[in-house]
Design a protein around this motif. Sequence first.
Motif, short mmCIF file in Angstrom:
data_model
loop_
_atom_site.label_atom_id
_atom_site.label_comp_id
_atom_site.label_asym_id
_atom_site.label_seq_id
_atom_site.Cartn_x
_atom_site.Cartn_y
_atom_site.Cartn_z
N CYS A 43 8.10 -18.38 46.88
CA CYS A 43 7.69 -17.78 48.07
C CYS A 43 8.72 -16.91 48.64
O CYS A 43 10.12 -17.51 48.92
N LEU A 140 4.05 -16.80 39.51
CA LEU A 140 3.86 -15.67 40.56
C LEU A 140 5.02 -15.90 41.56
O LEU A 140 5.41 -16.85 41.76
N ILE A 142 5.12 -14.91 45.82
CA ILE A 142 4.11 -14.71 46.72
C ILE A 142 4.77 -14.32 48.03
O ILE A 142 6.02 -14.46 48.12
N CYS A 143 4.05 -13.83 49.02
CA CYS A 143 4.45 -13.21 50.22
C CYS A 143 5.74 -12.22 50.00
O CYS A 143 6.54 -12.51 50.87
N THR A 144 5.66 -11.51 49.19
CA THR A 144 6.65 -10.67 49.06
C THR A 144 7.03 -9.47 49.98
O THR A 144 7.98 -8.93 49.97
N LYS A 145 5.99 -9.38 50.79
CA LYS A 145 6.16 -8.50 52.06
C LYS A 145 7.24 -8.62 52.75
O LYS A 145 7.74 -7.92 53.55
N PRO A 158 3.69 -11.66 38.02
CA PRO A 158 2.98 -11.05 39.17
C PRO A 158 3.59 -11.05 40.26
O PRO A 158 3.79 -12.48 40.69
N SER A 159 3.85 -10.31 41.13
CA SER A 159 4.07 -10.42 42.67
C SER A 159 3.12 -10.20 43.60
O SER A 159 2.33 -9.17 43.39
N TYR A 160 3.03 -10.55 44.60
CA TYR A 160 1.96 -10.54 45.47
C TYR A 160 2.46 -10.29 47.18
O TYR A 160 3.32 -11.31 47.42
N ARG A 161 1.97 -9.59 48.02
CA ARG A 161 2.35 -9.31 49.08
C ARG A 161 2.01 -10.39 50.07
O ARG A 161 2.80 -10.95 50.98
N TYR A 163 -0.95 -14.01 49.97
CA TYR A 163 -1.25 -15.25 48.92
C TYR A 163 -2.30 -14.68 48.24
O TYR A 163 -3.83 -14.38 48.82
N PRO A 164 -2.24 -14.45 46.96
CA PRO A 164 -3.40 -13.84 46.25
C PRO A 164 -4.56 -14.99 46.05
O PRO A 164 -4.35 -16.00 46.06
#
Length: 187
Positions: A43, A140, A142-145, A158-161, A163-164
């Motif tokens: 995270c 994964l 998460i919260c990569t923004k 996988p990366s997600y900006r 919470y996918p």
Amino acid sequence: MAKDRQSQGDRQHMTRSHIMTATCSCGGVELKAFGRPIVSAVCYCEDCQKGADQIESLPNAGAVRDPDGGTAYILYRKDRIECSKGAELLRSYKLKETSVTNRVVAACCNSAVFMNFDRGPHWVSAYRARFHGELPPLQLRICTKFKPDGVVLADDVPSYRGYPPGFIVKLLASRVAMLLGRYTGLV
Ligand SMILES: [Zn+2]
Ligand SMILES: [Zn+2]
């Protein structure tokens, strides 16, 4: 569904037999986690970064974050993880007095051990770096923004900006399994 039933025996075996151990860096505190984790994730959210800052500023504390600014966790249902040694050494830190989230540190060596909640969520996020042996694969990011500027993330998972949906589904499904387990003793 049929496949589900077939593998139920395996799952039960796994639930009872597979134990992961986590310790603080000096070994004064030990956790045991039983069975499969809910999910294994890194995270980058602002709270995790602030929480890492807070803990890393304690005397002799080691790094809480990975070099890319992410904090790696293994999430377990809270009925599947326990402190098996040194519970009296655990200290909770909050970002604000009103935060429901606690980042729990082993006071012996100021290692971040796990994160839990005063109320609500049914899981405990244990700091991945504290575990020994063969770790469950990372699934994964998460919260990569919120990742630090200039950081280029590895593309191994996988990366997600934010919470996918799949992450939320895993958390919810584990809650259902936990409730069912109370009635059937099977999960
Ligand atoms: Zn320690
Ligand atoms: Zn976070």
